[in-house]
Design a protein around this motif. Structure first.
Motif, PDB file in Angstrom:
ATOM      1  N   UNK A 106       0.751  -1.032   0.134  1.00 21.01           N
ATOM      2  CA  UNK A 106      -0.202   0.210  -0.166  1.00 21.01           C
ATOM      3  C   UNK A 106       0.786   1.346   0.047  1.00 21.01           C
ATOM      4  N   UNK A 107       0.315   2.325   0.083  1.00 24.01           N
ATOM      5  CA  UNK A 107       1.175   3.625  -0.156  1.00 24.01           C
ATOM      6  C   UNK A 107       1.462   4.097   1.391  1.00 24.01           C
ATOM      7  N   UNK A 124      -2.177  -1.885  -4.289  1.00 21.81           N
ATOM      8  CA  UNK A 124      -2.055  -2.069  -5.772  1.00 21.81           C
ATOM      9  C   UNK A 124      -2.340  -3.727  -5.668  1.00 21.81           C
ATOM     10  N   UNK A 125      -3.125  -4.322  -4.734  1.00 18.53           N
ATOM     11  CA  UNK A 125      -3.333  -5.832  -4.766  1.00 18.53           C
ATOM     12  C   UNK A 125      -4.111  -6.466  -5.902  1.00 18.53           C
ATOM     13  N   UNK A 130      -4.895   1.115 -11.138  1.00 23.71           N
ATOM     14  CA  UNK A 130      -5.764   1.985 -10.276  1.00 23.71           C
ATOM     15  C   UNK A 130      -5.224   2.356  -9.134  1.00 23.71           C
ATOM     16  N   UNK A 131      -4.355   1.673  -8.371  1.00 26.24           N
ATOM     17  CA  UNK A 131      -3.536   2.215  -7.469  1.00 26.24           C
ATOM     18  C   UNK A 131      -2.407   3.071  -7.936  1.00 26.24           C
ATOM     19  N   UNK A 135      -2.275   6.849  -6.452  1.00 27.62           N
ATOM     20  CA  UNK A 135      -0.925   7.425  -5.773  1.00 27.62           C
ATOM     21  C   UNK A 135      -0.586   8.574  -6.561  1.00 27.62           C
ATOM     22  N   UNK A 136      -0.625   8.601  -7.903  1.00 26.76           N
ATOM     23  CA  UNK A 136      -0.038   9.817  -8.721  1.00 26.76           C
ATOM     24  C   UNK A 136      -1.089  10.926  -8.324  1.00 26.76           C
ATOM     25  N   UNK A 137      -2.360  10.802  -8.258  1.00 26.42           N
ATOM     26  CA  UNK A 137      -3.178  11.862  -8.087  1.00 26.42           C
ATOM     27  C   UNK A 137      -3.119  12.470  -6.530  1.00 26.42           C
TER      28      UNK A 137
END
Length: 155
Positions: A106-107, A124-125, A130-131, A135-137
């Motif tokens: 996770x982040x 990101x599982x 999408x993860x 994370x970028x957003x």
């Protein structure tokens, strides 16, 4: 034309592992229904034993739903990190960096107090792309909203 970074998402925004949440919720319902049905259909059980099946099913469903709880809520004043059993409110300047390295579950948020906070709302599982996008957003929001904390005066 030079590449310009995308605008951060509009606030408020909620980051949560949608597919993981859906899978866990469905598993909780199916597990509760199955264990309860087995308890009711088994012959020769008394009321206390049937109740124990229902309570066990409730406990298992509760744990699965607890695992579906994590999310991050970003608004104008900061980010609320909701993990399995904890909830923490962070102002934008408290977040120095958003990390999601390869292999991370996770982040992680690097904070101004020198600690790192896991943020299970972006993981990101099941949905890796999408993860990464989430994370970028969040990273874009942190960069747009955070300002360096003032340094302590030196004598």
């Amino acid at each position: 034309m030079p590449d310009t970074p995308p605008d951060p998402p509009a606030l408020p925004v909620v980051f949560r592992p949608g597919r993981t949440r859906a899978v866990l919720t469905v598993l909780a319902v199916v597990a509760f229904a199955t264990i309860t049905a087995v308890g009711m259909l088994l012959g020769g059980l008394g009321p206390g034993e049937r109740l124990s099946f229902v309570l066990t099913a409730l406990l298992l469903a509760g744990v699965l739903l607890l695992m579906a709880r994590p999310r991050l809520v970003a608004d104008e004043t900061g980010v609320t990190v909701i993990n399995l059993t904890t909830k923490r409110r962070l102002a934008w300047p408290e977040i120095l960096r958003v990390n999601l390295r390869q292999g991370d579950p996770w982040v992680f948020l690097d904070l101004s107090d020198g600690t790192s906070l896991p943020a299970l709302g972006i993981q990101p599982g099941i949905a890796k792309q999408r993860a990464l996008a989430d994370a970028r957003a969040l990273r874009d929001l942190v960069e747009a909203r955070s300002h360096a904390l003032p340094e302590a005066p030196r004598d």
